[in-house]
Scaffold this motif. Structure first.
Motif, short mmCIF file in Angstrom:
data_model
loop_
_atom_site.label_atom_id
_atom_site.label_comp_id
_atom_site.label_asym_id
_atom_site.label_seq_id
_atom_site.Cartn_x
_atom_site.Cartn_y
_atom_site.Cartn_z
N CYS A 173 0.83 -1.20 0.00
CA CYS A 173 0.00 0.00 0.00
C CYS A 173 0.87 1.25 0.00
CB CYS A 173 -0.90 -0.02 1.24
SG CYS A 173 -2.39 0.93 1.05
N LEU A 174 1.94 1.25 0.79
CA LEU A 174 2.87 2.38 0.81
C LEU A 174 3.55 2.53 -0.55
CD1 LEU A 174 4.14 4.58 2.61
CD2 LEU A 174 5.93 2.92 3.21
N CYS A 175 3.87 1.41 -1.19
CA CYS A 175 4.49 1.46 -2.52
C CYS A 175 3.57 2.08 -3.55
CB CYS A 175 4.88 0.04 -2.97
SG CYS A 175 6.33 -0.64 -2.12
N LEU A 178 -7.25 -1.16 2.50
CA LEU A 178 -8.23 -0.94 1.44
C LEU A 178 -8.63 0.53 1.39
CD1 LEU A 178 -10.12 -1.92 -0.80
CD2 LEU A 178 -11.81 -2.45 0.98
N ASP A 179 -8.93 1.10 2.55
CA ASP A 179 -9.30 2.52 2.61
C ASP A 179 -8.16 3.41 2.14
OD1 ASP A 179 -11.82 1.96 3.58
OD2 ASP A 179 -11.21 2.05 5.67
N ILE A 180 -6.94 3.07 2.54
CA ILE A 180 -5.77 3.86 2.11
C ILE A 180 -5.65 3.81 0.60
CG2 ILE A 180 -3.25 4.01 2.18
CD1 ILE A 180 -3.42 2.82 5.05
N TYR A 181 -5.80 2.62 0.04
CA TYR A 181 -5.69 2.47 -1.42
C TYR A 181 -6.75 3.30 -2.13
CZ TYR A 181 -5.22 0.32 -6.01
OH TYR A 181 -5.02 0.13 -7.35
N ILE A 182 -7.97 3.25 -1.64
CA ILE A 182 -9.06 3.97 -2.29
C ILE A 182 -8.89 5.48 -2.19
CG2 ILE A 182 -11.54 4.49 -2.14
CD1 ILE A 182 -12.01 1.56 -1.41
N TRP A 183 -8.51 5.99 -1.01
CA TRP A 183 -8.56 7.43 -0.74
C TRP A 183 -7.25 8.17 -0.97
CZ3 TRP A 183 -13.04 9.93 -0.04
CH2 TRP A 183 -14.16 9.18 0.30
N HIS A 184 -6.15 7.48 -1.22
CA HIS A 184 -4.85 8.16 -1.20
C HIS A 184 -4.70 9.22 -2.30
CE1 HIS A 184 -3.69 5.19 -4.33
NE2 HIS A 184 -2.74 6.06 -4.66
N VAL A 185 -5.30 9.00 -3.47
CA VAL A 185 -5.14 9.97 -4.58
C VAL A 185 -5.79 11.30 -4.24
CG1 VAL A 185 -5.74 10.45 -6.98
CG2 VAL A 185 -4.90 8.19 -6.34
N ILE A 186 -7.01 11.25 -3.75
CA ILE A 186 -7.67 12.51 -3.40
C ILE A 186 -7.02 13.13 -2.16
CG2 ILE A 186 -9.48 11.58 -1.89
CD1 ILE A 186 -11.41 13.55 -3.28
N HIS A 192 -6.89 4.91 -10.38
CA HIS A 192 -6.19 3.90 -9.58
C HIS A 192 -7.11 2.78 -9.12
CE1 HIS A 192 -8.05 6.55 -6.65
NE2 HIS A 192 -7.84 5.65 -5.71
N LEU A 193 -8.43 2.99 -9.20
CA LEU A 193 -9.38 1.99 -8.74
C LEU A 193 -9.50 0.80 -9.70
CD1 LEU A 193 -12.28 4.31 -7.48
CD2 LEU A 193 -10.44 3.30 -6.14
N TRP A 194 -8.78 0.86 -10.83
CA TRP A 194 -8.88 -0.22 -11.82
C TRP A 194 -8.59 -1.58 -11.19
CZ3 TRP A 194 -4.98 -3.60 -13.23
CH2 TRP A 194 -3.70 -3.29 -12.78
N TYR A 195 -7.66 -1.61 -10.23
CA TYR A 195 -7.31 -2.88 -9.60
C TYR A 195 -8.51 -3.46 -8.84
CZ TYR A 195 -5.84 -5.86 -5.76
OH TYR A 195 -5.76 -6.88 -4.85
N LEU A 196 -9.29 -2.59 -8.18
CA LEU A 196 -10.45 -3.07 -7.44
C LEU A 196 -11.55 -3.54 -8.39
CD1 LEU A 196 -10.64 -0.39 -4.59
CD2 LEU A 196 -9.54 -2.64 -4.57
N TYR A 197 -11.68 -2.88 -9.55
CA TYR A 197 -12.61 -3.34 -10.57
C TYR A 197 -12.22 -4.74 -11.04
CZ TYR A 197 -14.98 1.19 -11.37
OH TYR A 197 -15.74 2.33 -11.24
N VAL A 198 -10.92 -4.96 -11.23
CA VAL A 198 -10.42 -6.28 -11.63
C VAL A 198 -10.72 -7.31 -10.54
CG1 VAL A 198 -8.37 -7.65 -12.17
CG2 VAL A 198 -8.62 -5.39 -13.14
#
Length: 368
Positions: free
Chosen positions: A28-30, A293-301, A136-142
């Motif tokens: 997630c940090l990466c 999961l939350d970090i991944y979703i929200w980090h861009v905004i 970046h959410l493409w991974y979650l769609y996959v």
């Protein structure tokens, strides 16, 4: 060599292995670092050190898919699994997208709202996150597509996991497919950040992760040659960094490719070969991992908001001296990524508090 199906693919696997939870945090940090790191080219000159760091953190999505494979088989029914993932992944994904639309002025007028609803519908119909700050959410769609196709993937795993020789052959075959795809300039898999076209290679990584998990778990030799995996990982990254610096390949060719998959596998083998983590530190790891999961979703905004509020400018002036040295580059990438991660954790805690208060208030209104 033939093994009972219930002891191989249907055996229960704990998803709270703290080694893997720590790996989730690192990945997630990466992901954050990949999105916030400065360019690897300075004044027209490619910088090897920057390409090296970029490659060292380039494969978190592949590792996430391998981790999905680690725990892919569970006792949940198909519909229970679909329902769980809709609640755990799709609803937060949808909520984030709606927040992005509102923050970007997508609801400022009836015309803007109409266009926003059209864009949101287009995302869902094409199953592609094409709204600003949602790519970046493409991974979650996959991931959700993989859940929908899980009966087919599980069927293939039952066949593959029935015999050790077939398992090893499957590993070689999957790696060979990624290698052939590279030779054909990605025209076979068409690995991109478009969920539908990424589904096949992503599914192969899930299958690969499921096989690898048990191989490492049951093999003494893997633990014996623990450091060989990290040497392979570093060696491959030095090689592809050199190729990038000399302009022989593009960054898109270095990730989600044969070398990228082997690097991801090296990390997976290394982490699974480590001794189990014990003590109070386990609780900290598991707690932080619960926010990934939350970090991944929200980090861009979150990154965009630090820029908008001036927090990023203040933080950068605090930790750097404005130079382009390697040490400053490394310091900025790591510390700013950690700052964004902390902001996302705080935001996630606030969301959970609000949700708790809503549920509590609703329970008071419910007749007894």
């Amino acid at each position: 060599m033939v093994r009972n199906e219930s002891s191989s693919i249907k055996g229960k696997r704990s998803s709270r292995d703290s080694r893997i939870e720590a790996l989730r945090i690192a990945c997630c940090l990466c992901v954050i670092a990949l999105h916030c790191k400065p360019n690897s080219v300075v004044n027209g000159t490619p910088i090897f050190f920057r390409y090296l760091l970029s490659n060292l953190i380039a494969d978190p999505v592949s590792i996430f898919l391998l981790i999905t494979g680690f725990f892919f088989v569970n006792k949940d029914s198909y519909w229970d699994s679909v329902k769980k993932n809709l609640i755990r992944i799709f609803l937060p994904l949808l909520f984030y997208t709606i927040v992005v639309i509102i923050v970007s002025g997508g609801a400022s007028s009836s015309a803007a709202l109409k266009e926003s609803l059209f864009s949101l519908g287009n995302c869902l119909i094409t199953w592609t996150p094409n709204i600003h700050n949602t790519g970046h959410l493409w991974y979650l769609y996959v991931h959700l597509l993989i859940v929908l196709l899980s009966p087919l993937i599980k069927y293939l795993l039952v066949k593959i996991r029935s015999n050790r020789y077939i398992e090893l052959l499957a590993i070689v075959f999957i790696l060979a497919l990624f290698w052939i795809n590279d030779l054909h300039s990605n025209n076979m898999f068409r690995c991109t950040q478009i969920p539908v076209s990424s589904l096949l290679p992503a599914s192969l990584l899930v299958i690969l992760g499921n096989i690898v998990y048990d191989i490492v778990k049951k093999s003494v030799s893997c633990k014996r040659y623990l450091w060989l995996f990290i040497f392979l990982y570093i060696g491959l990254n030095l090689y592809r960094s050199d190729l990038l610096t000399r302009g022989n390949i593009q960054m898109s060719d270095a990730t989600f490719s044969f070398m990228g998959v082997v690097c991801a596998l090296s990390v997976a083998f290394f982490v699974l070969s480590l001794p189990s983590i014990e003590g109070r530190f386990v609780n900290i790891i598991n707690w932080v991992s619960s926010f990934t999961l939350d970090i991944y979703i929200w980090h861009v905004i979150a990154m965009e908001m630090t820029t908008f509020t001036g927090l990023k400018t203040w933080f950068v002036s605090l930790i750097t001296d404005g130079s382009e040295t390697n040490s400053v580059y490394l310091r900025y990438t790591i510390l700013y990524s950690l700052l964004v991660m902390v902001i996302c954790i705080i935001w996630s805690l606030l969301l959970k508090l609000v949700k708790h208060l809503i549920y509590k208030f609703a329970s008071y209104l419910t007749p007894r």
